[in-house]
Motif scaffolding. Sequence first.
Motif, PDB file in Angstrom:
ATOM      1  N   ASP A   1       0.839  -1.189   0.000  1.00  0.00           N
ATOM      2  CA  ASP A   1       0.000   0.000   0.000  1.00  0.00           C
ATOM      3  C   ASP A   1       0.879   1.247   0.000  1.00  0.00           C
ATOM      4  O   ASP A   1       2.022   1.223   0.456  1.00  0.00           O
ATOM      5  CB  ASP A   1      -0.918   0.023   1.232  1.00  0.00           C
ATOM      6  CG  ASP A   1      -1.877  -1.163   1.243  1.00  0.00           C
ATOM      7  OD1 ASP A   1      -2.468  -1.448   0.176  1.00  0.00           O
ATOM      8  OD2 ASP A   1      -2.018  -1.797   2.301  1.00  0.00           O
ATOM      9  N   ARG A   2       0.316   2.357  -0.469  1.00  0.00           N
ATOM     10  CA  ARG A   2       1.061   3.602  -0.558  1.00  0.00           C
ATOM     11  C   ARG A   2       1.615   4.043   0.798  1.00  0.00           C
ATOM     12  O   ARG A   2       2.728   4.556   0.889  1.00  0.00           O
ATOM     13  CB  ARG A   2       0.156   4.693  -1.134  1.00  0.00           C
ATOM     14  CG  ARG A   2       0.756   6.082  -1.151  1.00  0.00           C
ATOM     15  CD  ARG A   2       1.906   6.203  -2.115  1.00  0.00           C
ATOM     16  NE  ARG A   2       1.454   6.071  -3.489  1.00  0.00           N
ATOM     17  CZ  ARG A   2       2.252   6.188  -4.549  1.00  0.00           C
ATOM     18  NH1 ARG A   2       3.545   6.405  -4.373  1.00  0.00           N
ATOM     19  NH2 ARG A   2       1.777   6.052  -5.769  1.00  0.00           N
ATOM     20  N   ASP A   3       0.850   3.841   1.874  1.00  0.00           N
ATOM     21  CA  ASP A   3       1.298   4.303   3.189  1.00  0.00           C
ATOM     22  C   ASP A   3       2.455   3.475   3.743  1.00  0.00           C
ATOM     23  O   ASP A   3       3.023   3.819   4.781  1.00  0.00           O
ATOM     24  CB  ASP A   3       0.131   4.320   4.181  1.00  0.00           C
ATOM     25  CG  ASP A   3      -0.541   2.955   4.319  1.00  0.00           C
ATOM     26  OD1 ASP A   3       0.029   1.960   3.833  1.00  0.00           O
ATOM     27  OD2 ASP A   3      -1.628   2.892   4.916  1.00  0.00           O
ATOM     28  N   GLN A   4       2.821   2.387   3.060  1.00  0.00           N
ATOM     29  CA  GLN A   4       3.975   1.601   3.480  1.00  0.00           C
ATOM     30  C   GLN A   4       5.277   2.156   2.911  1.00  0.00           C
ATOM     31  O   GLN A   4       6.357   1.718   3.291  1.00  0.00           O
ATOM     32  CB  GLN A   4       3.817   0.139   3.030  1.00  0.00           C
ATOM     33  CG  GLN A   4       2.667  -0.596   3.693  1.00  0.00           C
ATOM     34  CD  GLN A   4       2.499  -1.991   3.125  1.00  0.00           C
ATOM     35  OE1 GLN A   4       2.138  -2.174   1.959  1.00  0.00           O
ATOM     36  NE2 GLN A   4       2.790  -2.989   3.938  1.00  0.00           N
ATOM     37  N   LEU A   5       5.183   3.116   2.005  1.00  0.00           N
ATOM     38  CA  LEU A   5       6.354   3.690   1.348  1.00  0.00           C
ATOM     39  C   LEU A   5       6.747   5.002   2.011  1.00  0.00           C
ATOM     40  O   LEU A   5       5.896   5.753   2.484  1.00  0.00           O
ATOM     41  CB  LEU A   5       6.058   3.930  -0.135  1.00  0.00           C
ATOM     42  CG  LEU A   5       5.567   2.722  -0.931  1.00  0.00           C
ATOM     43  CD1 LEU A   5       5.230   3.141  -2.354  1.00  0.00           C
ATOM     44  CD2 LEU A   5       6.599   1.617  -0.927  1.00  0.00           C
ATOM     45  N   THR A   6       8.037   5.284   2.017  1.00  0.00           N
ATOM     46  CA  THR A   6       8.536   6.549   2.540  1.00  0.00           C
ATOM     47  C   THR A   6       8.887   7.468   1.376  1.00  0.00           C
ATOM     48  O   THR A   6       8.950   7.034   0.223  1.00  0.00           O
ATOM     49  CB  THR A   6       9.786   6.329   3.410  1.00  0.00           C
ATOM     50  OG1 THR A   6      10.853   5.828   2.578  1.00  0.00           O
ATOM     51  CG2 THR A   6       9.511   5.330   4.527  1.00  0.00           C
ATOM     52  N   GLU A   7       9.124   8.741   1.677  1.00  0.00           N
ATOM     53  CA  GLU A   7       9.506   9.691   0.641  1.00  0.00           C
ATOM     54  C   GLU A   7      10.874   9.356   0.063  1.00  0.00           C
ATOM     55  O   GLU A   7      11.148   9.626  -1.100  1.00  0.00           O
ATOM     56  CB  GLU A   7       9.511  11.114   1.208  1.00  0.00           C
ATOM     57  CG  GLU A   7       8.138  11.648   1.582  1.00  0.00           C
ATOM     58  CD  GLU A   7       7.219  11.755   0.373  1.00  0.00           C
ATOM     59  OE1 GLU A   7       7.726  12.087  -0.720  1.00  0.00           O
ATOM     60  OE2 GLU A   7       6.014  11.513   0.518  1.00  0.00           O
ATOM     61  N   ASN A   8      11.729   8.752   0.877  1.00  0.00           N
ATOM     62  CA  ASN A   8      13.071   8.379   0.446  1.00  0.00           C
ATOM     63  C   ASN A   8      13.085   6.891   0.075  1.00  0.00           C
ATOM     64  O   ASN A   8      12.926   6.026   0.942  1.00  0.00           O
ATOM     65  CB  ASN A   8      14.078   8.636   1.561  1.00  0.00           C
ATOM     66  CG  ASN A   8      15.514   8.418   1.110  1.00  0.00           C
ATOM     67  OD1 ASN A   8      15.784   7.663   0.181  1.00  0.00           O
ATOM     68  ND2 ASN A   8      16.449   9.072   1.779  1.00  0.00           N
ATOM     69  N   PRO A   9      13.267   6.552  -1.210  1.00  0.00           N
ATOM     70  CA  PRO A   9      13.231   5.137  -1.618  1.00  0.00           C
ATOM     71  C   PRO A   9      14.340   4.306  -0.977  1.00  0.00           C
ATOM     72  O   PRO A   9      14.179   3.097  -0.790  1.00  0.00           O
ATOM     73  CB  PRO A   9      13.384   5.197  -3.139  1.00  0.00           C
ATOM     74  CG  PRO A   9      14.017   6.518  -3.413  1.00  0.00           C
ATOM     75  CD  PRO A   9      13.501   7.444  -2.361  1.00  0.00           C
TER      76      PRO A   9
END
Length: 240
Positions: free
Chosen positions: A88-96
């Motif tokens: 899900d999108r909320d599992q990702l951070t701004e920094n890959p």
Amino acid sequence: MLSSIVQHHKSYRSNAWYHSPAKSLVNRDLKGRIVRNQSTKKLNGKQSVALDPVQDPSTNRIHNASKKEARNILSFTTHDQYTRGSLDRDQLTENPLETFNSWMRSAVEADVKEPENVCLSTSTIDGIVSSRMVLLRKLDEKGFVFFTNYDSRKGKEMSENPRASMCFHWKEMERQIRVVGMVEKVTKEESEEYFQTRPLLSRIGAWASPQSQTIEGREVLEENVEQIKKKFGVDDLKMK
């Protein structure tokens, strides 16, 4: 002997059809099926595809085909359904890089076998791509760090075309990660520091092996190893 890939986001769309050298077409459908022995013809200026009668694409079964013909047909019709986990999108951070770091920790905790194994793809200026497995050695704020011999094929290709991609595949987690970006050498000090951490036999092998070059036989490597051992005063006891 060290290069790093800097993380870079980019996506590509590729056509579903590929021309093979034999002027036939190879079709890769969503189930991973590979259908060979196809011919093409022109209809109103457009190209259409017709299957040879030896294969029924709906069942992937061979009809009225000789054993010789059957050996030329390759098909894959089943695979795992990959139902483990989701993204899900909320599992990702701004920094890959932070996201990858988190995923790598999860892979280690899940006992993924050698999660640092990664497929590295490089290319010549003419666009001839080659791939091989390497080991990720470090991840820092600049990107992904791995080691290679500058005289190897990948080393030469990255020198003339400093772009590459990496693909991690963690089967146990049903996850793969693609990294695309520019390649640059790290410092000589970092390279030497890493080299000293390698086992003695591994270091001798690196000295003795002319990577990506044709040799007359294994005896050439064995002779090179003996010469390196003599040069640096290494005996067999130190190597055990």
